[in-house]
Design a protein around this motif. Structure first.
Motif, PDB file in Angstrom:
ATOM      1  N   ASN A 253       0.881  -1.343  -0.121  1.00 41.15           N
ATOM      2  CA  ASN A 253      -0.065   0.057   0.024  1.00 41.15           C
ATOM      3  C   ASN A 253       0.997   1.099   0.037  1.00 41.15           C
ATOM      4  OD1 ASN A 253      -2.436  -1.228  -0.034  1.00 41.15           O
ATOM      5  ND2 ASN A 253      -2.456  -1.709   1.978  1.00 41.15           N
ATOM      6  N   THR A 254       1.802   1.213   0.801  1.00 40.35           N
ATOM      7  CA  THR A 254       2.800   2.435   0.950  1.00 40.35           C
ATOM      8  C   THR A 254       3.563   2.595  -0.446  1.00 40.35           C
ATOM      9  OG1 THR A 254       3.027   1.807   3.056  1.00 40.35           O
ATOM     10  CG2 THR A 254       4.500   3.443   2.390  1.00 40.35           C
ATOM     11  N   TYR A 255       3.791   1.513  -0.932  1.00 41.58           N
ATOM     12  CA  TYR A 255       4.768   1.438  -2.145  1.00 41.58           C
ATOM     13  C   TYR A 255       3.845   2.114  -3.367  1.00 41.58           C
ATOM     14  CZ  TYR A 255       8.195  -1.582  -0.321  1.00 41.58           C
ATOM     15  OH  TYR A 255       9.129  -2.353   0.285  1.00 41.58           O
ATOM     16  N   CYS A 256       2.552   1.773  -3.405  1.00 43.73           N
ATOM     17  CA  CYS A 256       1.536   2.221  -4.412  1.00 43.73           C
ATOM     18  C   CYS A 256       1.595   3.757  -4.109  1.00 43.73           C
ATOM     19  CB  CYS A 256       0.096   1.593  -4.381  1.00 43.73           C
ATOM     20  SG  CYS A 256       0.180  -0.082  -4.799  1.00 43.73           S
ATOM     21  N   GLU A 257       1.321   4.279  -2.887  1.00 42.55           N
ATOM     22  CA  GLU A 257       1.245   5.760  -2.550  1.00 42.55           C
ATOM     23  C   GLU A 257       2.439   6.456  -3.168  1.00 42.55           C
ATOM     24  OE1 GLU A 257       0.057   5.658   1.661  1.00 42.55           O
ATOM     25  OE2 GLU A 257      -1.734   4.632   1.075  1.00 42.55           O
ATOM     26  N   SER A 258       3.607   5.936  -2.814  1.00 46.15           N
ATOM     27  CA  SER A 258       4.788   6.574  -3.174  1.00 46.15           C
ATOM     28  C   SER A 258       4.750   6.960  -4.573  1.00 46.15           C
ATOM     29  CB  SER A 258       6.087   5.863  -2.644  1.00 46.15           C
ATOM     30  OG  SER A 258       5.872   5.199  -1.461  1.00 46.15           O
ATOM     31  N   ARG A 259       4.655   5.995  -5.319  1.00 50.54           N
ATOM     32  CA  ARG A 259       4.414   5.868  -6.823  1.00 50.54           C
ATOM     33  C   ARG A 259       3.513   7.017  -7.239  1.00 50.54           C
ATOM     34  NH1 ARG A 259       6.693   1.934 -10.102  1.00 50.54           N
ATOM     35  NH2 ARG A 259       7.550   0.285  -8.905  1.00 50.54           N
ATOM     36  N   GLN A 260       2.272   7.023  -6.574  1.00 48.35           N
ATOM     37  CA  GLN A 260       1.403   8.086  -6.917  1.00 48.35           C
ATOM     38  C   GLN A 260       1.629   9.381  -6.450  1.00 48.35           C
ATOM     39  OE1 GLN A 260      -1.976   6.015  -4.881  1.00 48.35           O
ATOM     40  NE2 GLN A 260      -2.428   4.919  -6.839  1.00 48.35           N
ATOM     41  N   LYS A 261       2.251   9.524  -5.491  1.00 50.88           N
ATOM     42  CA  LYS A 261       3.020  10.819  -5.165  1.00 50.88           C
ATOM     43  C   LYS A 261       3.941  11.636  -6.104  1.00 50.88           C
ATOM     44  CE  LYS A 261       3.873  12.318  -0.711  1.00 50.88           C
ATOM     45  NZ  LYS A 261       4.335  11.707   0.785  1.00 50.88           N
ATOM     46  N   ALA A 262       4.742  10.564  -6.615  1.00 49.25           N
ATOM     47  CA  ALA A 262       5.900  10.850  -7.668  1.00 49.25           C
ATOM     48  C   ALA A 262       5.238  11.236  -8.947  1.00 49.25           C
ATOM     49  CB  ALA A 262       6.885   9.785  -7.754  1.00 49.25           C
ATOM     50  N   ALA A 263       4.171  10.305  -9.085  1.00 51.09           N
ATOM     51  CA  ALA A 263       3.285  10.710 -10.715  1.00 51.09           C
ATOM     52  C   ALA A 263       2.567  12.141 -10.527  1.00 51.09           C
ATOM     53  CB  ALA A 263       2.355   9.780 -10.705  1.00 51.09           C
ATOM     54  N   ASN A 264       1.896  12.441  -9.041  1.00 53.03           N
ATOM     55  CA  ASN A 264       1.344  13.700  -9.064  1.00 53.03           C
ATOM     56  C   ASN A 264       2.441  14.997  -8.969  1.00 53.03           C
ATOM     57  OD1 ASN A 264      -0.957  12.342  -8.618  1.00 53.03           O
ATOM     58  ND2 ASN A 264      -0.886  12.488  -6.272  1.00 53.03           N
ATOM     59  N   PHE A 265       3.425  14.765  -8.763  1.00 53.46           N
ATOM     60  CA  PHE A 265       4.534  15.824  -8.851  1.00 53.46           C
ATOM     61  C   PHE A 265       4.819  15.865 -10.162  1.00 53.46           C
ATOM     62  CE2 PHE A 265       8.741  17.393  -9.045  1.00 53.46           C
ATOM     63  CZ  PHE A 265       8.799  18.577  -8.078  1.00 53.46           C
ATOM     64  N   TYR A 266       5.233  14.869 -10.865  1.00 53.55           N
ATOM     65  CA  TYR A 266       5.302  15.023 -12.332  1.00 53.55           C
ATOM     66  C   TYR A 266       4.049  15.796 -13.194  1.00 53.55           C
ATOM     67  CZ  TYR A 266       9.333  11.677 -12.945  1.00 53.55           C
ATOM     68  OH  TYR A 266      10.664  10.822 -12.818  1.00 53.55           O
ATOM     69  N   ASP A 267       2.995  15.176 -12.660  1.00 57.58           N
ATOM     70  CA  ASP A 267       1.708  15.787 -13.492  1.00 57.58           C
ATOM     71  C   ASP A 267       1.884  17.223 -13.445  1.00 57.58           C
ATOM     72  OD1 ASP A 267       0.714  13.240 -14.114  1.00 57.58           O
ATOM     73  OD2 ASP A 267      -1.150  13.370 -12.991  1.00 57.58           O
ATOM     74  N   VAL A 268       1.873  17.710 -12.197  1.00 64.44           N
ATOM     75  CA  VAL A 268       1.814  19.343 -12.002  1.00 64.44           C
ATOM     76  C   VAL A 268       2.874  19.856 -12.636  1.00 64.44           C
ATOM     77  CG1 VAL A 268       1.925  20.971 -10.023  1.00 64.44           C
ATOM     78  CG2 VAL A 268       0.493  18.990  -9.625  1.00 64.44           C
ATOM     79  N   ALA A 269       3.950  19.481 -12.529  1.00 62.96           N
ATOM     80  CA  ALA A 269       5.145  20.028 -13.295  1.00 62.96           C
ATOM     81  C   ALA A 269       5.334  19.873 -14.639  1.00 62.96           C
ATOM     82  CB  ALA A 269       6.443  19.463 -12.703  1.00 62.96           C
TER      83      ALA A 269
END
Ligand SMILES: *Cc1c(COP(=O)(O)O)cnc(C)c1O
Length: 377
Positions: A253-269
């Motif tokens: 679960n934590t691994y999925c969240e870390s990936r999603q957080k990184a993806a959100n960062f990329y998305d915004v930028a």
């Protein structure tokens, strides 16, 4: 800054190292390397995590697909619909079993199998469809299940890249990708979202009979030792790998969240950059970002961007450079007159950026800065 990697398993190991060591020591001491207790324990825990009745472990994700088609008892010449934009394993096992992979174009947004295109290629030999949940984005499983029911097809979900993606149906119910079709398969290859330290794979099903068939086929076609009912294979998950996976499952679960957080960062930028299309977020499922894959407008040249990033110490990868229908081994299965414009075009536009569970903010900033520099120069 230390090396930026596509996948950083060394960093992922650090916080779980003592648990991993203890798990490995436990297997060494019990010395039950094949089908030891940790295999059954992991299968049970994984089944609970997924919310499915049966998890049958096996040697790798390719075997998982092969076992799935063997258990469905398809006959030589039967046709199986697969996306042309996928990893080769999906079509490979179909061809190996004497079945016919029918390659189909994908959707521009999800990168997943295109049902309108698939509907043109249905024949009375078509027996199954394989949605591949590419890059961690589930296929539209409600539409797939409806399509399969209309055409009386089995559904085998290739979930090697999407373990943990949650699908929401129009009635509001939710299920994990890989647990919706007749059979789901996955891979525990080290770089997958749930990876072991070698090869591994598993098959998911809610069907008791299929589960029993799968176990028998994976174990030389025997239910009782030295009594062989069907021609089977030898495909097992090592006890050592099962013990490792059971430790890592607790962090999934934590691994999925870390990936999603990184993806959100990329998305915004990246969303404001004219030459880039960021990954699609569907309304019908979460995305677990096995890959963070952008599409580069051809007028900017994806390959130049890749080179520019490499010069600045940033790795990136092209998954996949050539669609299956253009591969020498597989083009024999498809009519030359057929066209696959979306997959063909995607092969020239997709670029996967570094994505793993331990990407640091400074690294993400560094990557994004260089991507912006490329488009501004
Ligand atoms: C990795 C992968 C497989 C094969 O898994 P292995 O464990 O390497 O055999 C199959 N399908 C897809 C989509 C994959 O990404």
């Amino acid at each position: 800054m230390s090396d930026i990697k596509m996948v950083d398993l060394g960093r992922q190991l650090k916080p779980i190292k003592s648990d991993i060591n203890a798990a490995i020591q436990g297997v060494l001491e019990a010395s039950n390397f094949i089908q030891g207790k940790p295999v059954r324990v992991f299968e049970k825990n994984m089944a609970a995590w997924l919310g499915i009745k049966h998890v049958v472990s096996c040697a790798n994700g390719t075997d998982a697909l092969q076992l799935a088609f063997m258990a469905l008892d398809l006959q030589p010449g039967d046709e199986v619909i697969v996306p042309t934009f996928t990893y080769v394993a999906t079509a490979e096992v179909i061809a190996l079993l004497g079945l016919k992979p029918i390659m189909v174009d994908v959707y521009e947004d999800t990168f997943n199998i295109n049902l309108e295109e698939a509907s043109y290629l249905i024949s009375d030999r078509t027996k199954a469809i394989v949605p591949v949940h590419l890059y961690g984005q589930s296929s539209d499983m409600e539409a797939i299940m409806k399509f399969a029911s209309t055409h009386s097809l089995y559904v085998v979900e290739d979930t090697a890249q999407a373990i943990g993606a949650e699908v929401t149906f129009s009635d509001g119910s939710q299920r994990m990708a890989g647990t919706i079709g007749n059979i789901g398969t996955t891979s525990f290859f080290p770089s997958k979202n749930l990876g072991c330290y070698g090869d591994g794979g598993a098959i998911f099903t809610n069907d008791d009979n299929l589960a029993s068939q799968l176990k028998m086929i994976a174990n030389h076609g025997q239910r009782v030792k030295y009594s062989h009912d069907v021609v089977g294979v030898n495909s097992r998950l090592d006890t050592l790998q099962a013990a490792v996976l059971d430790v890592k499952l607790k962090h999934l679960n934590t691994y999925c969240e870390s990936r999603q957080k990184a993806a959100n960062f990329y998305d915004v930028a990246l969303s404001s950059i004219d030459g880039i299309t960021i990954p699609f977020r569907s309304s019908f499922s979460t995305h677990v970002f096995h890959q963070y894959t952008i599409k580069v407008d051809p007028k900017y040249s994806r390959d130049n961007l890749k080179q520019y990033l490499a010069k600045n110490g940033i790795p990136s990868m092209i998954y996949y450079p050539i669609p299956l229908h253009e591969q020498k081994a597989y083009n024999v299965f498809t009519d030359e007159a057929l066209e696959f414009p979306i997959a063909t075009s995607l092969c020239n536009r997709v670029l996967s950026l570094p994505m793993h569970t331990h990407l640091q903010k400074e690294e993400l900033k560094f990557i994004v800065k260089h991507i912006k520099n490329f488009f501004n120069s």
